[in-house]
Design a protein around this motif. Structure first.
Motif, PDB file in Angstrom:
ATOM      1  N   THR A 152      -9.445   3.337  -2.498  1.00  0.00           N
ATOM      2  CA  THR A 152      -9.391   2.164  -3.356  1.00  0.00           C
ATOM      3  C   THR A 152      -8.320   2.380  -4.402  1.00  0.00           C
ATOM      4  OG1 THR A 152     -11.743   1.779  -3.047  1.00  0.00           O
ATOM      5  CG2 THR A 152     -10.694   0.665  -4.906  1.00  0.00           C
ATOM      6  N   VAL A 153      -7.379   1.440  -4.489  1.00  0.00           N
ATOM      7  CA  VAL A 153      -6.297   1.503  -5.464  1.00  0.00           C
ATOM      8  C   VAL A 153      -6.561   0.432  -6.507  1.00  0.00           C
ATOM      9  CG1 VAL A 153      -3.811   1.260  -5.829  1.00  0.00           C
ATOM     10  CG2 VAL A 153      -4.665   2.297  -3.704  1.00  0.00           C
ATOM     11  N   SER A 154      -6.724   0.863  -7.756  1.00  0.00           N
ATOM     12  CA  SER A 154      -6.953  -0.065  -8.870  1.00  0.00           C
ATOM     13  C   SER A 154      -5.767   0.042  -9.816  1.00  0.00           C
ATOM     14  CB  SER A 154      -8.229   0.291  -9.617  1.00  0.00           C
ATOM     15  OG  SER A 154      -9.326   0.306  -8.742  1.00  0.00           O
ATOM     16  N   PRO A 155      -4.932  -1.001  -9.889  1.00  0.00           N
ATOM     17  CA  PRO A 155      -3.754  -0.913 -10.747  1.00  0.00           C
ATOM     18  C   PRO A 155      -4.139  -0.807 -12.219  1.00  0.00           C
ATOM     19  CG  PRO A 155      -4.005  -3.124  -9.879  1.00  0.00           C
ATOM     20  CD  PRO A 155      -5.067  -2.299  -9.249  1.00  0.00           C
ATOM     21  N   GLU A 156      -3.296  -0.104 -12.964  1.00  0.00           N
ATOM     22  CA  GLU A 156      -3.525   0.000 -14.411  1.00  0.00           C
ATOM     23  C   GLU A 156      -3.124  -1.311 -15.063  1.00  0.00           C
ATOM     24  OE1 GLU A 156      -2.039   3.513 -16.324  1.00  0.00           O
ATOM     25  OE2 GLU A 156      -2.251   4.640 -14.452  1.00  0.00           O
ATOM     26  N   GLY A 157      -3.770  -1.604 -16.156  1.00  0.00           N
ATOM     27  CA  GLY A 157      -3.343  -2.790 -16.862  1.00  0.00           C
ATOM     28  C   GLY A 157      -4.410  -3.628 -17.286  1.00  0.00           C
TER      29      GLY A 157
ATOM     30  N   SER B  14      -5.438  -5.026  -6.637  1.00  0.00           N
ATOM     31  CA  SER B  14      -6.355  -4.020  -6.097  1.00  0.00           C
ATOM     32  C   SER B  14      -6.290  -4.032  -4.571  1.00  0.00           C
ATOM     33  CB  SER B  14      -7.796  -4.310  -6.514  1.00  0.00           C
ATOM     34  OG  SER B  14      -7.917  -4.301  -7.909  1.00  0.00           O
ATOM     35  N   MET B  15      -6.412  -2.844  -3.990  1.00  0.00           N
ATOM     36  CA  MET B  15      -6.401  -2.718  -2.536  1.00  0.00           C
ATOM     37  C   MET B  15      -7.436  -1.689  -2.126  1.00  0.00           C
ATOM     38  SD  MET B  15      -2.318  -2.512  -1.794  1.00  0.00           S
ATOM     39  CE  MET B  15      -1.815  -1.705  -3.319  1.00  0.00           C
TER      40      MET B  15
ATOM     41  N   CYS C 240      -2.514   8.073 -10.222  1.00  0.00           N
ATOM     42  CA  CYS C 240      -1.252   8.005  -9.480  1.00  0.00           C
ATOM     43  C   CYS C 240      -0.339   6.957 -10.117  1.00  0.00           C
ATOM     44  CB  CYS C 240      -1.515   7.625  -8.026  1.00  0.00           C
ATOM     45  SG  CYS C 240      -2.624   8.738  -7.148  1.00  0.00           S
ATOM     46  N   ASP C 241       0.896   6.899  -9.630  1.00  0.00           N
ATOM     47  CA  ASP C 241       1.847   5.932 -10.188  1.00  0.00           C
ATOM     48  C   ASP C 241       1.425   4.484  -9.948  1.00  0.00           C
ATOM     49  OD1 ASP C 241       2.344   5.913  -7.464  1.00  0.00           O
ATOM     50  OD2 ASP C 241       4.522   5.951  -7.661  1.00  0.00           O
ATOM     51  N   VAL C 242       0.582   4.223  -8.949  1.00  0.00           N
ATOM     52  CA  VAL C 242       0.106   2.867  -8.678  1.00  0.00           C
ATOM     53  C   VAL C 242      -1.148   2.522  -9.464  1.00  0.00           C
ATOM     54  CG1 VAL C 242       1.105   2.722  -6.370  1.00  0.00           C
ATOM     55  CG2 VAL C 242      -1.206   3.629  -6.654  1.00  0.00           C
ATOM     56  N   GLY C 243      -1.691   3.495 -10.197  1.00  0.00           N
ATOM     57  CA  GLY C 243      -2.926   3.294 -10.951  1.00  0.00           C
ATOM     58  C   GLY C 243      -3.954   4.326 -10.535  1.00  0.00           C
TER      59      GLY C 243
ATOM     60  N   PHE D 176       0.856  -1.189   0.000  1.00  0.00           N
ATOM     61  CA  PHE D 176       0.000   0.000   0.000  1.00  0.00           C
ATOM     62  C   PHE D 176       0.892   1.238   0.000  1.00  0.00           C
ATOM     63  CE2 PHE D 176      -3.123   3.036   1.685  1.00  0.00           C
ATOM     64  CZ  PHE D 176      -4.232   2.681   0.931  1.00  0.00           C
ATOM     65  N   PRO D 177       0.644   2.198  -0.905  1.00  0.00           N
ATOM     66  CA  PRO D 177       1.529   3.358  -1.027  1.00  0.00           C
ATOM     67  C   PRO D 177       1.603   4.186   0.259  1.00  0.00           C
ATOM     68  CG  PRO D 177      -0.048   3.269  -2.850  1.00  0.00           C
ATOM     69  CD  PRO D 177      -0.470   2.247  -1.851  1.00  0.00           C
TER      70      PRO D 177
END
Length: 166
Positions: free
Chosen positions: A161-166, A97-98, A137-140, A76-77
């Protein structure tokens, strides 16, 4: 996949309800929750840990924790962690995802400032019953949802909620 996550969430809620009920009750509930999780999910092993402070349920690469001393998920950032705010729920999924729910005074404004000073850019913002910000953000993609202080609460509640790109 959705069914597995739903089962995990339900098991966590049941497990959290027995947190603080004593060691014998905690161990018995852990075993019952693990069996229910395995029976209701994909057949993967479930790990349930209940303590007086909360509960954690892990199925494969997915994990949900809730309680008064919840930790941030691994990876987690740091710029989305707020001094003085207490994580009360954390979810990490195998896809990267987090989600973390924090409680504390002024947590939403602090999160937004920290994220933007770390290079995140605001994509969308709204207010109403609470506040919503979508950041890149850099994490998505990062979503911040906050609810203002409610009567009897320990400050503002914010969900990240962090959703990574990709």
């Amino acid at each position: 996949m959705f069914r597995n996550r739903l089962v995990m969430a339900l098991v966590a809620i049941v497990a959290l309800g027995s947190a603080g009920c004593g060691k014998v009750a905690e161990k018995a509930t852990e075993k019952l929750a693990e069996q229910a999780c395995q029976d209701g999910g994909s057949g993967e092993d479930c790990e349930v840990d209940i303590s007086e402070d909360g509960a954690t349920v892990k199925v494969g690469d997915d994990e949900i924790s809730a309680g008064v001393n919840t930790d941030y998920p691994a990876g987690f950032p740091d710029y989305l962690k707020v001094d003085g705010a207490t994580p009360i729920q954390a979810v990490s999924l195998g896809d990267g995802s987090m989600s973390v729910t924090l409680q504390g005074d002024g947590v939403l404004d602090a999160l937004r400032r920290q994220a933007e000073s770390s290079g995140c850019t605001s994509e969308e913002s709204a207010t109403g019953l609470g506040a919503v910000a979508i950041l890149s953000c850099d994490v998505g993609q990062v979503s911040l949802v906050g609810q203002d202080d409610a009567a009897g609460s320990d400050g503002q509640v914010a969900s990240i909620t962090v959703s990574p790109e990709g």
